[in-house]
Design a protein around this motif. Structure first.
Motif, short mmCIF file in Angstrom:
data_model
loop_
_atom_site.label_atom_id
_atom_site.label_comp_id
_atom_site.label_asym_id
_atom_site.label_seq_id
_atom_site.Cartn_x
_atom_site.Cartn_y
_atom_site.Cartn_z
N UNK A 159 0.55 4.21 5.72
CA UNK A 159 0.44 3.00 5.72
C UNK A 159 1.73 2.10 5.68
N UNK A 160 2.02 1.28 6.87
CA UNK A 160 3.38 0.90 7.09
C UNK A 160 3.26 -0.62 7.48
N UNK A 161 3.62 -1.43 6.46
CA UNK A 161 3.71 -2.81 7.05
C UNK A 161 4.81 -3.43 7.24
N UNK A 162 5.80 -2.53 7.52
CA UNK A 162 7.26 -3.11 7.89
C UNK A 162 7.35 -3.42 9.34
N UNK A 163 6.20 -2.78 10.18
CA UNK A 163 6.15 -3.05 11.59
C UNK A 163 4.90 -3.94 11.91
N UNK A 165 2.38 -4.51 15.27
CA UNK A 165 1.08 -4.67 14.02
C UNK A 165 1.52 -3.44 13.08
N UNK A 166 0.75 -3.83 11.78
CA UNK A 166 1.00 -2.57 10.80
C UNK A 166 0.60 -1.21 11.20
N UNK A 167 1.05 -0.23 10.85
CA UNK A 167 0.48 0.89 10.72
C UNK A 167 -0.60 1.23 9.72
N UNK A 168 -1.72 1.53 10.10
CA UNK A 168 -2.64 1.74 9.19
C UNK A 168 -3.62 2.99 9.61
N UNK A 169 -3.07 3.92 9.33
CA UNK A 169 -3.72 5.38 10.00
C UNK A 169 -4.62 5.90 8.77
N UNK A 170 -5.67 6.12 8.71
CA UNK A 170 -6.59 6.43 7.59
C UNK A 170 -6.36 7.84 7.24
N UNK A 171 -6.60 8.40 5.81
CA UNK A 171 -6.73 9.63 5.69
C UNK A 171 -7.69 10.52 6.46
N UNK A 172 -7.56 11.83 6.33
CA UNK A 172 -8.68 12.73 7.12
C UNK A 172 -8.79 13.85 6.57
N UNK A 173 -10.14 14.72 6.62
CA UNK A 173 -10.36 15.87 6.39
C UNK A 173 -10.64 16.48 7.98
N UNK A 174 -10.04 17.20 8.52
CA UNK A 174 -10.29 17.74 10.03
C UNK A 174 -10.41 19.36 10.11
N UNK A 175 -11.60 19.46 10.87
CA UNK A 175 -11.83 20.91 11.33
C UNK A 175 -11.17 21.14 12.70
N UNK A 191 -14.77 2.66 1.67
CA UNK A 191 -13.97 2.23 0.52
C UNK A 191 -12.61 3.28 0.57
N UNK A 192 -12.32 4.24 1.29
CA UNK A 192 -11.12 4.79 1.34
C UNK A 192 -10.27 4.67 2.43
N UNK A 193 -10.69 3.59 3.30
CA UNK A 193 -9.85 3.39 4.29
C UNK A 193 -8.55 2.67 4.12
N UNK A 194 -7.44 2.94 4.83
CA UNK A 194 -6.39 2.09 4.52
C UNK A 194 -6.22 0.80 5.07
N UNK A 195 -5.82 -0.26 4.14
CA UNK A 195 -5.85 -1.62 4.55
C UNK A 195 -4.56 -2.23 4.53
N UNK A 196 -4.26 -3.38 5.26
CA UNK A 196 -2.94 -4.07 5.16
C UNK A 196 -3.09 -4.75 3.77
#
Length: 393
Positions: A159-163, A165-175, A191-196
């Motif tokens: 989550x980076x609001x200094x740029x 558009x903002x960087x809002x990259x969600x967490x993940x579990x990945x196979x 509910x777990x998404x990253x928001x501004x």
């Protein structure tokens, strides 16, 4: 114990040969062949091995070890580096550890694998182009899935609001396949998404680690810190509530969530307005209802700056809060927790930023081993330490 780095190993760095980081003698390399313990009464400290700062391995920088898992069939360990491609592409390592029930004598790194994006490309190096910042992730946890031969790994999101558009990259579990190629993502609850806005997952506060249950039916992970809807973060003198998250491995969907009461931060930061946190940095499944949970507390300027505790946690009587959009003001029963170990009680010279935890092979006396690893944040004032323990049933 802190072993000196072998001169011979320096000649091997960057080659296809393994790098011997610290070793005096062979350890007990008998692989575990049965299920891990279902309860941990206590842990007996065996010893410590350290990795030299910013050691090179095949053109990559060793460090940032935030996840650790043991593969019993070939007696090897998987290590996640949390480098988000600042130094080299997102990657994991394989290694051998040499220890027995009396001493810990070495760590030998013997492989490195680049983890790929779904399109098959590596995560771009920071600053390589204008879009690299929008591809940024925060790699953290890793587990080997014996049932599929795949690995499961995690990112806490960014989550980076200094740029703009903002960087809002969600967490993940990945196979992923063992070669690092993408297989599938696990579902992420909205509910777990990253928001501004101050909703959902806090920056650097999500899926720090995970564990597959014995039998392979479920995967547990945790929100490292509370989502905004669940209340404030832990602080000195202030406890907090976060969530353990249960996935069905076959469907890759969440099937349960359980409230977990975090301890307060162990010391006040110095000065008092400096950074502090406490959160869940790793989980290790004992059964489908019991886990070991590692809490890591940190306070800038405090002495000591880190505190790490391991708890045995029971979900059997806890409320499934999967349908609750926020825990503030809600009625529920949290999981129970029992202190197994305060790592400082071992007498180790420094407790650093421990983040990875796995059961290892059985020792000569038939008891299991447990290994911890620290993330040095690629910082010269920190250390990469491996700590070995005997599991007392």
């Amino acid at each position: 114990m802190n072993k000196l780095f072998s001169t011979t190993a320096l000649l091997l760095a960057g080659s296809a040969l393994p790098v011997l980081l610290a070793c005096d003698k062979e350890g007990d390399d008998t692989p575990a062949t049965t299920a891990p313990p279902t309860s941990v009464a206590s842990l007996r400290y065996i010893g410590e091995a350290k990795v030299p700062f910013k050691q090179d391995y095949q053109g990559t920088t060793l460090g940032g070890f935030s996840g650790l898992d043991y593969r019993a069939d070939n007696d090897s360990y998987y290590l996640m580096s949390d480098d988000p491609s600042d130094l080299q592409p997102v990657r994991y390592y394989t290694a051998k550890l040499a220890f027995d029930q009396n001493s810990f004598t070495g760590v030998t790194v013997n492989g490195v694998t680049t983890l790929k994006r779904p399109d098959g490309t590596a995560f771009p190096k920071t600053g390589s182009d204008a879009t690299a910042i929008y591809a940024r992730i925060d790699p953290e946890g890793i587990r080997y899935d014996a049932a599929t031969g795949h690995i499961i790994w995690s990112s806490e999101g960014v989550r980076n609001l200094t740029v703009t558009p903002a960087v809002l990259n969600n967490p993940f579990l990945r196979e992923a396949n063992p070669d690092g190629s993408y297989v599938a993502d696990f579902g992420l609850p909205p509910l777990f998404q990253i928001k501004a806005t101050e909703n959902g997952t806090r920056s650097n506060g999500s899926y720090e680690g995970m564990s597959i249950t014995p039998g392979g039916r479920f995967v547990f992970t945790a929100q490292e810190e509370p989502i905004y809807e669940d209340g404030s973060r832990a602080a000195f003198g202030v406890t907090a509530t976060t969530r353990l998250v249960k996935y069905d491995k076959a469907t890759r969907q969440v099937v349960g969530q359980y409230a977990y009461k975090l301890d307060a931060v162990h010391k006040a930061p110095v000065p008092a307005d400096q950074f502090q946190l406490n959160g869940i940095v790793e989980v290790l499944a004992l059964s489908e209802t019991k886990l070991l949970v590692m809490e890591r507390s940190f306070a800038v300027g405090a002495t000591p700056d880190y505190q790490v505790k391991i708890y045995e946690v029971d979900l059997a009587a806890a409320t499934d809060v999967n349908t609750l959009g926020g825990l503030q003001g809600a009625t529920y029963t949290p999981v129970t927790k029992r202190l197994v170990l305060d790592v400082a009680s071992t007498g180790v010279a420094r407790v650093d930023n421990l983040e990875g935890m796995t059961f290892g092979p059985k020792l000569a006396n038939g008891h299991y081993s447990l290994i911890l690893v620290s993330d040095d944040n690629f910082g010269a004032t920190q250390v990469t330490q491996f700590l070995a323990f005997e599991v007392m049933p």
